[in-house]
Motif scaffolding. Structure first.
Motif, PDB file in Angstrom:
ATOM      1  N   THR A   1      51.360  21.700   7.492  1.00  0.00           N
ATOM      2  CA  THR A   1      49.916  21.847   7.286  1.00  0.00           C
ATOM      3  C   THR A   1      49.294  20.486   7.028  1.00  0.00           C
ATOM      4  O   THR A   1      49.788  19.718   6.196  1.00  0.00           O
ATOM      5  CB  THR A   1      49.625  22.789   6.113  1.00  0.00           C
ATOM      6  N   ARG A   2      48.230  20.177   7.753  1.00  0.00           N
ATOM      7  CA  ARG A   2      47.532  18.918   7.547  1.00  0.00           C
ATOM      8  C   ARG A   2      46.033  19.147   7.669  1.00  0.00           C
ATOM      9  O   ARG A   2      45.576  20.131   8.274  1.00  0.00           O
ATOM     10  CB  ARG A   2      47.985  17.869   8.567  1.00  0.00           C
ATOM     11  N   LYS A   3      45.270  18.234   7.089  1.00  0.00           N
ATOM     12  CA  LYS A   3      43.818  18.330   7.105  1.00  0.00           C
ATOM     13  C   LYS A   3      43.255  17.371   8.151  1.00  0.00           C
ATOM     14  O   LYS A   3      43.674  16.214   8.228  1.00  0.00           O
ATOM     15  CB  LYS A   3      43.247  17.997   5.732  1.00  0.00           C
TER      16      LYS A   3
ATOM     17  N   ARG B   1      37.075  18.896   5.155  1.00  0.00           N
ATOM     18  CA  ARG B   1      38.052  18.828   6.234  1.00  0.00           C
ATOM     19  C   ARG B   1      38.711  20.185   6.433  1.00  0.00           C
ATOM     20  O   ARG B   1      38.720  21.022   5.530  1.00  0.00           O
ATOM     21  CB  ARG B   1      39.103  17.761   5.920  1.00  0.00           C
ATOM     22  N   VAL B   2      39.273  20.402   7.609  1.00  0.00           N
ATOM     23  CA  VAL B   2      39.827  21.702   7.981  1.00  0.00           C
ATOM     24  C   VAL B   2      41.349  21.609   7.941  1.00  0.00           C
ATOM     25  O   VAL B   2      41.939  20.644   8.438  1.00  0.00           O
ATOM     26  CB  VAL B   2      39.347  22.119   9.386  1.00  0.00           C
ATOM     27  N   GLU B   3      41.977  22.606   7.352  1.00  0.00           N
ATOM     28  CA  GLU B   3      43.437  22.684   7.309  1.00  0.00           C
ATOM     29  C   GLU B   3      43.946  23.422   8.547  1.00  0.00           C
ATOM     30  O   GLU B   3      43.507  24.546   8.834  1.00  0.00           O
ATOM     31  CB  GLU B   3      43.912  23.402   6.041  1.00  0.00           C
TER      32      GLU B   3
ATOM     33  N   PRO C   1      40.339  26.662  12.127  1.00  0.00           N
ATOM     34  CA  PRO C   1      41.535  26.532  11.275  1.00  0.00           C
ATOM     35  C   PRO C   1      42.680  27.447  11.698  1.00  0.00           C
ATOM     36  O   PRO C   1      43.836  27.168  11.384  1.00  0.00           O
ATOM     37  CB  PRO C   1      41.014  26.893   9.881  1.00  0.00           C
TER      38      PRO C   1
END
Length: 589
Positions: A260-262, A250-252, A295
């Motif tokens: 910050t979330r994925k 997954r991408v942050e 990202p």
């Protein structure tokens, strides 16, 4: 020279002649047009109305226009509509429906084509790398609400589907061992051996009106937008699970709030167009493009991770279409609600960019742009928004198919809440006399009765707030659309540019294309052209709708029709020239 639009009122879509609110007595429409054409300022008037020349119901504005220097605030120029032809400014109505205004609908169709195609091949601010992204063209249909007359061709041999003359199969063929097997529960024939032609008026009409579930269809139209939304979410979840199985992390990203979330490494960028079939049910033609996630910039359009193909998109939508189904909220006529799901017919085709392939970007964009200008014409019904005074002209529980659909919208969308009788309401307690700071009313009630009444009145007239208590209330608002109240063309935020950007670009182009026009400008000598720091501030008010005279409508619409024909001829010649050049180059190779 004759206008391409009629000059007499029509019941469905009013013509240009019916919009003229000033009649020149003693002249016919041609005579009024001749009088206008012989005026010395005819070319100035023609230039003045050019932006709305082909509109059937242009909007007239009156007031003052000020050209102001943005840096100093100094007024550079001052003009009033009293010094312009007809003392008004004409602006196009902007209606997207081709049956209401052909000229505005054509502009909308061209904008829709550019908007949809840019999301497939790039341009107009969209990176050209999107041409390499996987994209599919799915078509979702409504389920069956009862047997209707259809035209089925198993194998087409024609070259043009619009003029298809292929032999069709029998409409509803059935083998029957006894005569009663071919009858419905109401004693009407449940079979049809006719091989319908393309323009047959019975196509889409139920075999038995009493067997057909009109209530279910209008409710399905109402909730079809929610069904599409859930289907898109299910397809994105399927693609996210596929990425996790393939080991793609997954991408942050950093949200707008700074957290910050994925998120999954892939996402869909869709666009869709709604089409009303002849039976009055909505189905959706969509474009779905697969993108990746950057990202560093979550709004950037980047390619998806390596390994994702068009087949993954096809599998995702097939899985989502078969999985998504839900029941609507309870209704007094049906406490368990209605089932909302897709029909059995699901067509998903890959999109290829360029000139090769069965489904190309130009074909898809043109197909969707064409349906974006249509509405309920396929059902034979065209009307404006219905009210309690006009509903009786269109709704009939014992009428034809369309009349029963409108009746179902009005009946199901009725207010379902029952107010508490006055004898059972609790008696409000009084408080010390006070003055309302908003309206100045002196009262002993805990809440100001005047302000409460005003808020309640605003809730009753606001459809968005009124629907929160009754989810079916929107059916009455959209009864003229057979229950469908969504937009006919929608797109994802990252799919492409906006209509507003295309309109602003067109306005900017028109402001600079005729700076050296040889004719006298409308309202006097040519105006001074200022630089980009000048702002045009208008204090305009609504002055009316429609052309000033029948002759003006005749001249304006004829000029616009000739311009449209020139553009169409030019495009055809250019396409022919490009095709001839391509054939010559391929033959030489």
């Amino acid at each position: 020279m004759a206008s391409t639009l009629d000059l007499t009122p029509r019941a469905s879509a009013r013509g240009v002649g019916s919009n003229a609110d000033t009649i020149v007595y003693g002249y016919t429409a041609a005579g009024s047009a001749f009088e206008r054409a012989t005026h010395p300022d005819y070319f100035g008037w023609l230039e003045h109305v050019r932006s709305a020349a082909g509109c059937t119901r242009p909007i007239r504005l009156a007031g003052q226009l000020l050209t102001v220097d943005a840096s100093t605030g100094r007024v550079l120029e001052q003009r009033h509509t009293d010094g312009m032809p007809d003392a008004t400014i004409y602006t196009a109505c902007g209606n997207r429906r081709a049956t209401v205004c052909p000229s505005c609908a054509q502009t909308y169709q061209r904008d829709a084509f550019q908007l949809l195609r840019a999301g497939l091949v790039g341009g107009k601010g969209v990176p050209e790398s999107v041409a390499a992204h996987p994209a599919v063209f799915p078509t979702f249909t409504a389920p069956s609400f009862g047997p209707v007359h259809v035209r089925v061709v198993k194998r087409h041999t024609c070259t043009n589907r619009k003029r298809c003359d292929c032999r069709a199969e029998p409409c509803h063929a059935r083998r029957a061992t006894d005569p009663a097997a071919g009858l419905c529960p109401h004693g009407r024939p449940a079979v049809c051996w006719a091989r319908h032609e393309s323009g047959d008026a019975v196509l889409g009409r139920p075999l038995c009106l009493d067997c057909y579930d009109h209530d279910h269809q209008v409710v399905w139209n109402l909730f079809s937008g929610e069904l599409w939304h859930r289907t898109k979410q299910a397809a994105e979840r399927w693609l996210a699970k596929l990425a996790r199985r393939r080991g793609i992390p997954r991408v942050e990203i950093v949200s707008a709030t700074g957290k910050t979330r994925k998120v999954p490494p892939v996402r869909l960028s869709p666009g869709k167009v709604a089409e009303l079939q002849a039976r009055g049910a909505v189905h959706f033609h969509a474009i779905a493009r697969l993108d990746g996630v950057d990202p560093h910039d979550s709004d950037a359009v980047v390619p998806p991770p390596a390994g994702f193909t068009v087949d993954d998109l096809v599998d995702a939508f097939r899985h989502a279409a078969a999985q998504i189904a839900f029941h609507t909220p309870p209704h007094p006529d049906r406490p368990e609600g209605w089932l909302i799901t897709w029909g059995e017919q699901l067509d998903i085709r890959p999109i290829t960019t360029g000139l090769d392939g069965d489904v190309t970007d130009g074909m898809v964009a043109g197909y969707l742009a064409k349906y974006a200008t249509k509405s309920t014409e396929a059902t034979g019904h065209t009307s404006t928004r219905l009210t309690a005074d006009t509903i009786g002209d269109y709704a009939d529980p014992d009428g034809d198919h369309t009349a029963r659909l409108i009746d179902a919208c009005w009946r199901i969308g009725r207010p379902t809440g029952t107010p508490t009788p006055l004898s059972q309401r609790p008696r409000p307690g009084f408080v010390q006399r006070w003055k309302c700071p908003d309206c100045g009313t002196h009262t002993r009630y805990a809440a100001c009765p005047v302000c409460v009444a005003q808020r309640q009145a605003s809730l009753d007239t606001d459809p968005t707030k009124a629907c929160s208590a009754n989810p079916y209330a929107r059916l009455r608002r959209w009864a003229h659309m057979l229950g469908y109240g969504g937009h006919f063309l929608t797109k994802g935020r990252r799919y492409s540019v906006t209509f507003q950007l295309l309109r602003d670009t067109r306005v900017s182009y028109r402001r600079h294309e005729d700076q050296a026009h040889e004719h006298t400008a409308a309202g006097g000598p040519p105006a001074d052209h200022h630089d980009d720091t000048a702002l045009i501030v208008g204090t305009l008010t609504f002055a009316g709708v429609g052309w000033h005279t029948l002759g003006d409508a005749l001249l304006a619409n004829t000029a616009a029709a000739l311009a449209r024909e020139r553009r169409i001829t030019g495009r055809e010649e250019l396409a022919h020239e490009l095709a001839t050049t391509a054939d010559t180059m391929s033959a030489a190779a």
